[in-house]
Write an enzyme that holds these catalytic residues in place. Structure first.
Site, PDB file in Angstrom:
ATOM      1  N   GLN A  74       0.815  -1.223   0.000  1.00  0.00           N
ATOM      2  CA  GLN A  74       0.000   0.000   0.000  1.00  0.00           C
ATOM      3  C   GLN A  74       0.848   1.273   0.000  1.00  0.00           C
ATOM      4  OE1 GLN A  74      -0.510   2.394   2.793  1.00  0.00           O
ATOM      5  NE2 GLN A  74       1.394   1.496   3.546  1.00  0.00           N
ATOM      6  N   SER A  75       2.117   1.175  -0.365  1.00  0.00           N
ATOM      7  CA  SER A  75       3.057   2.294  -0.240  1.00  0.00           C
ATOM      8  C   SER A  75       2.627   3.530  -1.024  1.00  0.00           C
ATOM      9  CB  SER A  75       4.439   1.843  -0.717  1.00  0.00           C
ATOM     10  OG  SER A  75       5.314   2.940  -0.833  1.00  0.00           O
TER      11      SER A  75
END
Length: 324
Positions: A74-75
């Protein structure tokens, strides 16, 4: 000497009053303001753009044609690296922790839309992720590419220069600033703010991305200021990590709903939700006080909300049908 930054964002970002949120937290109506670094423009916005202006600027100066970086599925940093590559005509390879198909993060959807190529490293620690990225760079060189490795979270002494600029903006916009509150992940954002504003004026809220984020922030800040920056001099709250980086905590969930219902502001469950929960705790224990000017640095991350199963379920539970 640092290479000049490349222009990627829209600056300065605005600072807006948040009187209803302030009242809910126990502050005066003019005490709390929000620095809207979720409105940096490129790729859905967020704090990583300020860092990427410097790190990608250096990559371009060195002749790179491919950006390689690391992160969780989910960066936000991976998403914005992908967007920067698309803007500048560079290939982007994202070395991500985990396995394909496990995460449904909104950031992953945007990674693909921007044309970035993922490499899944499995359930590795930070050292394993770094090793996987180094191996990817080596394979790219063997194929004739010229990769540049952008650091985890965009955080380095060079990347932190972007938040020195943010701190300078804040000094102009809010001259009587007492405390800037910000999520503390990989350390670069807090480092730049500390270099510009001083250690006593920045409160970092640990989100659980690193075992010792204060040490990272101090390391990145030290070369950017004439003051001595030691980890134990930094104002850091470590009471909001909960069960871990990717898990939604009760206080963060409450903060998501509070910001949305008082000011129409959307936080994310990993970074800004925890940071706002940390601000609430700081008001309760007297570290942030009424009558002092506080700025909450909104670092973005909205796409990470979508695909975070716990956060989406919590948000949907709040939609109570209206009984006519």
């Amino acid at each position: 000497m640092a290479h000049p930054p490349v222009e990627l964002g829209t600056f300065p970002t605005p600072v807006e009053p948040a009187p209803r949120l302030a009242a809910a937290l126990g502050l005066g109506p003019d005490d709390l303001w929000v620095k809207r670094d979720d409105l940096t423009g490129l790729g859905g916005g967020g704090n990583k753009i300020r860092k990427l202006e410097w790190t990608v600027g250096a990559a371009l100066a060195e002749g790179a044609d491919t950006l390689v970086t690391t992160g969780a599925a989910q960066s936000n940093h991976a998403r914005l690296t992908a967007a920067a590559g698309a803007r500048l005509g560079l290939d982007v390879v994202l070395v991500l922790r985990g396995s394909p198909g496990v995460s449904r993060s909104g950031n992953l959807a945007l990674d693909g839309l921007f044309g970035a190529r993922p490499v899944w490293a499995g359930e590795v620690d930070r050292a394993g992720l770094d090793a996987a990225a180094a191996a990817v760079c080596e394979r790219l060189r063997e194929k004739g590419a010229r990769p540049a490795l952008v650091p985890f979270g965009g955080s380095s002494v060079l990347g932190a220069r972007g938040y020195v600029r943010c701190g300078e903006e804040l000094r102009r916009q809010v001259p009587d600033l007492r405390t800037a509150v910000v999520a503390l992940g990989s350390g670069g954002t807090m480092a730049g703010l500390v270099a510009a504003l001083g250690a006593d004026s920045v409160l970092g809220v640990d989100v659980g991305a690193l075992p010792d984020p204060a040490a990272a922030a101090a390391e990145f800040a030290a070369p950017l200021t004439e003051e001595t920056v030691a980890p134990d001099r930094l104002r850091v709250r470590r009471d909001q990590v909960g069960d871990g980086y990717a898990r939604l905590t009760g206080p963060a969930a409450e903060a998501l709903r509070l910001a949305a219902r008082t000011e129409g502001l959307v936080m994310d469950p990993v970074y800004t939700g925890r940071a706002l929960a940390g601000l609430a705790a700081a008001v309760r224990d007297g570290d942030v006080r009424p009558g002092e000017r506080t700025v909450f640095v909104h670092t973005g991350g909205l796409p990470g909300l979508f695909g975070h199963a716990e956060a989406v379920a919590y948000a949907e539970e709040g939609a109570v049908p209206y009984d006519l």
